[in-house]
Design a protein around this motif. Structure first.
Motif, PDB file in Angstrom:
ATOM      1  N   GLN A  25       0.818  -1.224   0.000  1.00  0.00           N
ATOM      2  CA  GLN A  25       0.000   0.000   0.000  1.00  0.00           C
ATOM      3  C   GLN A  25       0.848   1.269   0.000  1.00  0.00           C
ATOM      4  O   GLN A  25       0.409   2.319  -0.460  1.00  0.00           O
ATOM      5  N   THR A  56     -10.916   0.815  -7.463  1.00  0.00           N
ATOM      6  CA  THR A  56      -9.840   0.559  -6.494  1.00  0.00           C
ATOM      7  C   THR A  56      -9.770   1.711  -5.484  1.00  0.00           C
ATOM      8  O   THR A  56      -9.649   1.496  -4.279  1.00  0.00           O
ATOM      9  N   ARG A  57      -9.874   2.947  -6.008  1.00  0.00           N
ATOM     10  CA  ARG A  57      -9.759   4.123  -5.128  1.00  0.00           C
ATOM     11  C   ARG A  57     -10.903   4.147  -4.105  1.00  0.00           C
ATOM     12  O   ARG A  57     -10.707   4.364  -2.918  1.00  0.00           O
ATOM     13  N   PHE A  63     -10.316   1.641  -1.470  1.00  0.00           N
ATOM     14  CA  PHE A  63      -9.209   1.993  -0.578  1.00  0.00           C
ATOM     15  C   PHE A  63      -9.608   3.120   0.378  1.00  0.00           C
ATOM     16  O   PHE A  63      -9.326   3.078   1.569  1.00  0.00           O
ATOM     17  N   GLU A  64     -10.280   4.139  -0.180  1.00  0.00           N
ATOM     18  CA  GLU A  64     -10.593   5.332   0.648  1.00  0.00           C
ATOM     19  C   GLU A  64     -11.777   5.093   1.585  1.00  0.00           C
ATOM     20  O   GLU A  64     -11.924   5.769   2.579  1.00  0.00           O
ATOM     21  N   TYR A  76      -4.093  -3.580  -2.647  1.00  0.00           N
ATOM     22  CA  TYR A  76      -4.359  -2.294  -3.306  1.00  0.00           C
ATOM     23  C   TYR A  76      -5.732  -1.723  -2.968  1.00  0.00           C
ATOM     24  O   TYR A  76      -5.925  -0.522  -2.937  1.00  0.00           O
ATOM     25  N   MET A  77      -6.715  -2.616  -2.722  1.00  0.00           N
ATOM     26  CA  MET A  77      -8.065  -2.118  -2.441  1.00  0.00           C
ATOM     27  C   MET A  77      -8.360  -2.035  -0.941  1.00  0.00           C
ATOM     28  O   MET A  77      -9.389  -1.488  -0.551  1.00  0.00           O
ATOM     29  N   GLN A 126      -4.634   3.218  -7.814  1.00  0.00           N
ATOM     30  CA  GLN A 126      -5.781   3.963  -7.286  1.00  0.00           C
ATOM     31  C   GLN A 126      -6.305   5.033  -8.239  1.00  0.00           C
ATOM     32  O   GLN A 126      -7.269   5.728  -7.941  1.00  0.00           O
TER      33      GLN A 126
END
Ligand SMILES: C[S@@+](CC[C@H](N)C(=O)[O-])C[C@H]1O[C@@H](n2cnc3c(N)ncnc32)[C@H](O)[C@@H]1O
Length: 347
Positions: free
Chosen positions: A90, A104-105, A108-109, A300-301, A99
């Protein structure tokens, strides 16, 4: 990660930390021994991935390759080392590239403050509700998204939505206009969009329960004037029998058991079985331990899930209902990334 604007009920492990704490009692010795090797292997993978990304000719293929490498890395080094590797992945510059993919973004967020919110699933469905988020993406991000949304996990999630619509319509066709349905953890209830039974008034009521007030608001506005009854409720409320919602011909949960320990999964299944009419059916779905995208998702996620094998599903199913009073099945979706169980109460 944003804080949720409502309180999580604590029954679902829907933050990565809660999944990790449940699944991996820390094994610092094994981690220390192997982590350096795993990190070196990751750096090598990334240098190959960078070459592919900079060549820029087939980004979808490069993303597919990277996702497969993350899956292999996860399985090769085992849970303790993999948990140590996640923050390294990460923090790697490649995370900023991945991202750029809007799916994916978002994962993640975690703008809703937890993993697997209904808007995240809308990226998989290609739903217009997230079109504005997709439109903000860079060309590179859109290229990556083209692969991530068509990776085996998302393909299985779209099939799951269609399977749910088929089951709802099948039950309504069998039971007629008095049919009553309950969806647990309904999200945005996208499976209702293609239901013929809903369109044709072929059921009495379809109760859709979710803990997230935004999901409930979305269902209320989209399905206003239909027999769908959104309920702001939680697994904890169901376990405590707080929601007085009656009995049903069909109850199902998709995108929920992936966050429930066996103990909670079994208790919830028992409660749902008690809410079934004679001849009624319960269905639950879970990501299987054969899923291909797990390494990419968890790193990544930042999206951790409790995957279940066929044996795990049978353990939950058999512990939830007396086999002499039900007919149970466990079966895989087409690409084996999602596994299902149906438990039918005998009449
Ligand atoms: C991955 S989405 C799935 C949505 C929908 N069922 C689908 O298949 O597209 C998970 C949903 O479960 C809900 N959820 C998670 N834990 C819950 C709980 N303990 N009680 C009620 N809802 C929960 C979340 O709010 C979210 O809307």
């Amino acid at each position: 990660m944003a804080q949720p604007l409502f309180s999580l009920d604590g029954e679902s492990l829907i933050t990565p930390q809660s999944v990790t704490n449940h699944r991996h009692p820390s094994d610092k010795t094994a981690e220390a021994d192997l982590l350096a090797t795993a990190e070196a292997e990751f750096v090598l993978i990334m240098s190959l991935a960078n070459q592919r990304f900079s060549a820029g000719n087939d980004l979808a293929e490069a993303t597919e390759w990277l996702i497969a490498q993350m899956h292999d890395l996860r399985w090769k080094y085992g849970p303790a080392v993999w948990q140590g590797l996640i923050p390294i992945i990460q923090a790697h510059p490649s995370a900023k590239i991945m991202q750029q993919c809007p799916f994916t973004r978002w994962s993640f967020e975690k703008p809703r403050g937890y993993s697997g919110d209904a808007s995240l699933i809308d990226f998989i469905y290609g739903h217009e509700a997230v079109a504005h988020e997709v439109a903000k993406s860079t060309p590179l991000g859109l290229n990556i998204f083209e692969y991530t949304r068509n990776a085996p996990g998302p393909v299985a999630v779209r099939e799951r939505r269609d399977i749910l619509t088929e089951y709802v319509d099948m039950v309504a066709a069998e039971k007629g206009p008095e049919t009553e349905i309950l969806t647990v953890a309904a999200g945005h209830l996208r499976e209702a969009e293609n239901s013929q039974a809903l369109k044709n008034g072929g059921m009495k009521r379809w109760v859709a329960l979710d803990q997230d007030p935004l999901s409930i608001a979305s269902i209320s506005s989209q399905f206003h004037g239909t027999c769908i009854e959104p309920i702001d409720g939680s697994v904890r409320g169901l376990l405590a029998k707080k929601h007085k919602i009656g009995t049903f011909d069909f109850i199902y949960a998709a995108g929920l058991y992936d966050y429930l320990t066996d103990k909670v999964a079994i208790r919830l299944t028992q409660v749902c079985m008690d809410m079934l009419k004679p001849g009624g059916m319960f269905l639950y779905a879970n990501f299987s331990d054969e899923m291909a995208d797990d390494g990419y998702m968890e790193s990544y996620m930042n999206w951790e899930l409790l995957q279940r094998s066929e044996a795990d599903m049978w353990r939950v199913t058999n512990a939830s209902a007396d086999p002499n009073t039900v007919d149970s099945k466990v079966w895989f979706g087409a690409n084996r990334n999602i596994i299902y169980s149906t438990i039918k109460k005998r009449s």
